[in-house]
Design an enzyme around this catalytic site. Structure first.
Site, PDB file in Angstrom:
ATOM      1  N   GLN A   1       0.084  -6.791 -27.758  1.00 54.21           N
ATOM      2  CA  GLN A   1       0.085  -7.780 -26.689  1.00 54.21           C
ATOM      3  C   GLN A   1       1.295  -7.612 -25.776  1.00 54.21           C
ATOM      4  O   GLN A   1       1.405  -8.301 -24.775  1.00 54.21           O
ATOM      5  CB  GLN A   1       0.106  -9.189 -27.300  1.00 54.21           C
ATOM      6  CG  GLN A   1      -1.100  -9.505 -28.156  1.00 54.21           C
ATOM      7  CD  GLN A   1      -1.014 -10.840 -28.869  1.00 54.21           C
ATOM      8  OE1 GLN A   1      -1.307 -10.917 -30.043  1.00 54.21           O
ATOM      9  NE2 GLN A   1      -0.627 -11.902 -28.188  1.00 54.21           N
TER      10      GLN A   1
ATOM     11  N   GLU B   1      -3.849 -22.086 -24.972  1.00 60.91           N
ATOM     12  CA  GLU B   1      -3.586 -22.538 -26.328  1.00 60.91           C
ATOM     13  C   GLU B   1      -3.749 -24.030 -26.525  1.00 60.91           C
ATOM     14  O   GLU B   1      -3.710 -24.510 -27.665  1.00 60.91           O
ATOM     15  CB  GLU B   1      -2.168 -22.105 -26.710  1.00 60.91           C
ATOM     16  CG  GLU B   1      -2.100 -20.599 -26.735  1.00 60.91           C
ATOM     17  CD  GLU B   1      -0.714 -20.056 -26.626  1.00 60.91           C
ATOM     18  OE1 GLU B   1       0.192 -20.819 -26.266  1.00 60.91           O
ATOM     19  OE2 GLU B   1      -0.545 -18.876 -26.896  1.00 60.91           O
TER      20      GLU B   1
ATOM     21  N   ARG C   1      -2.052 -18.493 -31.397  1.00 53.31           N
ATOM     22  CA  ARG C   1      -2.601 -19.214 -30.240  1.00 53.31           C
ATOM     23  C   ARG C   1      -1.822 -20.504 -29.997  1.00 53.31           C
ATOM     24  O   ARG C   1      -2.392 -21.592 -29.886  1.00 53.31           O
ATOM     25  CB  ARG C   1      -4.087 -19.481 -30.454  1.00 53.31           C
ATOM     26  CG  ARG C   1      -4.814 -19.622 -29.122  1.00 53.31           C
ATOM     27  CD  ARG C   1      -6.309 -19.593 -29.213  1.00 53.31           C
ATOM     28  NE  ARG C   1      -6.843 -19.766 -27.871  1.00 53.31           N
ATOM     29  CZ  ARG C   1      -8.127 -19.682 -27.555  1.00 53.31           C
ATOM     30  NH1 ARG C   1      -9.006 -19.412 -28.473  1.00 53.31           N
ATOM     31  NH2 ARG C   1      -8.535 -19.851 -26.316  1.00 53.31           N
ATOM     32  N   CYS C   2      -0.513 -20.346 -29.964  1.00 54.03           N
ATOM     33  CA  CYS C   2       0.330 -21.518 -29.756  1.00 54.03           C
ATOM     34  C   CYS C   2       1.687 -21.035 -29.298  1.00 54.03           C
ATOM     35  O   CYS C   2       2.102 -19.943 -29.638  1.00 54.03           O
ATOM     36  CB  CYS C   2       0.411 -22.310 -31.051  1.00 54.03           C
ATOM     37  SG  CYS C   2       1.996 -22.561 -31.799  1.00 54.03           S
TER      38      CYS C   2
END
Ligand code: CDP
Length: 788
Positions: free
Chosen positions: A222, A742, A372-373
């Protein structure tokens, strides 16, 4: 928001179909494992069956006899080049391959290189490792007890398993406040280990070109640029300096934070390619991915609220034990060992707050990642939204009323929280009011009261969360010293088409579409005419990558700023072409026209052509610009979610009957994509609330290490999400946008837990730790004598 551009241009606010989808839905995505290079070799990894053991010997002789096996790499081999250890993103250290001890089950022990994937796997089976088991520590509380076995004996002078202590806020003041408070509530809350479980596992192809002295790594990452720099820092001493490294992150099948860290497999594949001089492919299988890659959460929190009798929340205190496994390999900005957990005062105007956290080593895989945060926001939101409901129960107050009473009012923005953040904008009451109206809150409460009389179990749960995304302002945010700005470079070609490159990397979020829409918004060039590229460090400008919902707040802003630089130059060229002064021109998306004479105009396409064919004397040719954007602040998206559950008294099964999500991410670039982000996020929020958990037995054996027992939700388990929006623009973002990717994962779990607890509250239930499995609920129903 009414779009400023036409449907043909498709700037912000248009639900443009995703440009990347035709290749994805036709199976033509190009993922790492799709790439085949001439002469490529394959790598597979020997992994430890023990959670803690001494390696007495590794016998590779039989493995080398397997047809097709060319080499077996051990820690001793890497030690010759000082490559057997590597730094983690949190400046801890982690083994690449062990020389003497394994520290968690599934840890990499050796790597087999072969001419086929099958031969590599056969080679792995033939490697014999002689282990002597050592005492295992899986419980972080026991790890902190005096006399617990010290795990990191590699660290000179280390006498315990404590990693770090971190605290924010006024400890003494908060203590005094709590001592004098009218009402106090306290709750232990555990967020268990979970895994991102993206569809594509991790892997790479390391391709060292001996003739050119250049390493190319196709890699599931990523953050390709940061990885290039880390590789150069770690392997510079063996000749891999940064200009000789190219990281290519092709299509990614999900990342969710799990593709931020550097895993040993990547480093071993690189070492193998450099040593052998051929491309080496390593692709994890599903179980390796679940068992050895970085985990998320694993926070043991004790949350407390102090309040007045009328429900005014006045104090918050949270103490956390964070289980990091064998190394602190969290993917956090350097100055934030507990991520952005200090957003834990949430949406409420709380005057006194203090939070502290201790990181602990155990015999589990290292981590943890921000799944996802935005760096531990999920944990913070879970704590505040759960303890708020505990307070509502204590005060016998409706949880919606309690929230409404305590929200930071709109006129207080920008709002400085007592734990140090400056919230950019918000209107929390509006979002909750909208959600309550959509779901019919008052009617549901009436229905619940009637059902209770009949012994039926129905619950309504609210979560009014505040996120903190867009890391980040470089004065505070860096990873291993590299500041967390992001970048965009736009080139407008002579024919008026453009290419835009970014320092981020989409993993499915739709950047090829939304970034094109941002440029279209600013330049009036149709989004269809703008190619977007990310992920190749040889071509894209330097950026810190995509995670923590930072793409829109940081790289998206860079895209707008670069486009504005281009527009400034376009204005000069238009003035030259129209033979007027720049001040006499006005802009509307796609063209400059002369004030008062709108027929005298030049389109952006005509201007682009002139930039290469007829530009003013003394001006440089071309129409391109780069922006490195350093945001002045983070963005603070928010939302209110309401969940309605029915519980089956026979099985303990929780059924989500309705779930309304009202989100606010400021101005929206693509409404359809934002809805998609919310839908996916809600499903990923439901997953840990009801299904997912990775746990360990006393010996450190992983439970939940395959999809047989790690339950990821499918369409079957997913209810129909009802989504809506409010729009409160960010005052500092060039487009007024906030991140959104998110929000739903962060906001959904407490809404679901609050609904389940609400269904059982009249039986004396105050809290349930996630995942709320049917077994857990049924056991409670049995204890309370209401199971059928
Ligand atoms: O960093 P990441 O891409 O995961 O998160 P994000 O910035 O929240 O964006 C997720 C997706 O939603 C991207 O395609 C964004 O461009 C889009 N988005 C949007 O259309 N409008 C917003 N206000 C925020 C995000």
């Amino acid at each position: 928001m009414t779009p400023k551009t036409s449907a043909a241009v498709c700037g912000m606010g248009h639900s443009m179909k995703r440009k990347e989808d035709p290749r994805f839905i036709r199976g033509q995505g190009r993922y790492v494992d799709d790439i085949q290079l001439p002469g490529m070799l394959y790598m597979d990894i020997v992994r430890s069956p023990y959670a803690h053991a001494t390696i007495k010997a590794i016998d590779i002789s039989q493995a080398l006899k397997v047809p097709g096996v060319l080499a077996v790499i051990t820690g001793q081999d890497l030690a010759k080049y000082n490559l057997h250890w590597m730094p983690t993103l949190m400046s801890d250290t982690q083994m690449v391959l062990p020389t003497d001890t394994v520290m968690y089950q599934s840890q990499e022990v050796a790597a087999v290189i072969a001419t086929s994937r099958y031969a590599a796997a056969d080679g792995v089976d033939a490697v014999e490792v002689d282990y002597e088991p050592l005492p295992v520590v899986v419980d972080p509380f026991k790890a902190l007890e005096p006399g617990a076995p010290v795990l990191r004996t590699d660290k000179k002078g280390k006498t315990d398993n404590h990693i770090f202590h971190w605290e924010v806020g006024d400890r003494a003041g908060t203590e005094r406040h709590f001592a004098a408070a009218d009402v106090r509530v306290k709750q232990d809350i555990y967020l268990p280990r979970i895994h991102v479980a993206s569809i594509e596992t991790c892997g790479c192809i390391a391709d060292f070109d001996k003739a050119m002295g250049k390493l190319t790594v196709y890699m599931t990452t990523q953050a390709p640029h940061a990885i290039r720099t880390v590789f150069a820092l770690v392997a510079g001493h063996v000749g891999l300096s940064e200009e000789r490294i190219r990281i290519v992150s092709p299509d990614l099948g999900g990342g969710f934070g799990g593709k931020v860290p550097v895993y040993p497999g990547y480093v071993i594949a690189v070492a193998a390619s450099v040593l052998i001089g051929k491309p080496v492919k390593w692709i994890e299988d599903r179980m390796e991915n679940l068992q050895a890659d970085s985990f998320a959460r694993d926070y043991h929190m004790t949350a407390e609220l102090a309040a007045r009798k009328d429900g005014t929340i006045t104090g918050l205190r949270i103490k956390t034990i964070a289980d990091h496994g064998y190394a602190d390999a969290a993917a956090n900005p350097s100055k934030f060992p507990a991520g952005l957990f200090s957003i834990c005062t949430g949406s409420y105007d709380i005057k006194h707050a203090f939070t502290e956290l201790d990181g602990v080593y155990t015999n589990k895989p290292p981590g943890g990642v921000a799944y996802r945060c935005s760096f531990r926001v999920t944990e913070a939101v879970h704590a505040i939204e759960r303890i708020t409901d505990v307070l509502a129960l204590e005060l016998k107050m409706d949880p919606a009323e309690l929230r409404m009473k305590n929200f930071i009012p709109p006129e207080k923005f920008p709002y400085k929280s007592v734990l140090g953040w400056e919230y950019d904008s918000g209107n929390y009451a509006a979002a909750l009011a909208k959600a309550m109206k959509l779901i019919g809150y008052a009617d549901l409460r009436r229905e619940q009261a009637e059902k209770r009389k009949r012994g039926e179990l129905m619950g309504i749960g609210i979560s009014s969360f505040t996120e903190i995304v867009g890391a980040g302002p470089s004065k505070d945010f860096d990873i291993l010293g590299i500041k967390m700005f992001d970048s965009a470079e736009i080139r407008v070609h002579p024919t008026g088409k453009a290419i835009a490159r970014f320092g981020t990397k989409s993993q499915g979020q739709g950047h090829e579409t939304t970034y094109a829409q941002i440029v279209a918004e600013e330049l009036g060039i149709p989004a269809q005419d703008i190619a977007v590229e990310e992920g190749d460090t040889d071509t894209a400008p330097y950026g810190l990558g995509t995670y923590a919902s930072r793409s829109t707040p940081v790289a998206g802003a860079a895209g707008a700023m670069a486009a504005r630089k281009i527009r400034d130059k376009a204005r000069k060229i238009a003035a030259h072409l129209l033979e007027v002064a720049e001040e006499d021109l006005e802009w509307e998306p796609g063209k400059f026209s002369v004030k008062g004479a709108p027929q005298k105009a030049k389109t952006i396409q005509e201007i682009a052509f002139a930039a290469y064919t007829n530009h003013p004397q003394g001006m440089e040719a071309g129409l391109e610009a780069t922006s490195y954007y350093d945001p002045p602040n983070l963005t603070f998206p928010f939302g209110s979610y309401i969940c309605v559950v029915d519980i089956d008294r026979g099985t303990g099964m929780v059924k989500i009957r309705r779930f309304v999500a009202v989100d606010d991410c400021g101005n929206i670039i693509n409404p359809m994509i934002v809805d998609g982000q919310i839908h996916g996020g809600l499903t990923m929020g439901m997953a840990p609330a009801l299904l997912e958990e990775i746990s360990y037995d006393e010996e450190g054996n992983i439970q939940g290490g395959s999809f047989m027992d790690y339950l990821v939700p499918t369409a079957m388990e997913t209810p129909r999400w009802e989504v809506d929006k409010t729009v409160t623009p960010s005052p500092h973002h060039p487009l007024g946008a906030k991140g959104v990717g998110e929000s739903a994962t962060v906001g959904a779990p407490p809404a679901i837990v609050n609904a389940v607890v609400d269904a059982l509250a009249h039986l004396g239930v105050r809290h349930i730790d996630i995942p709320i499995t049917p077994e857990k609920v049924w056991t409670i129903l049995k204890e309370k004598g209401v199971a059928e």
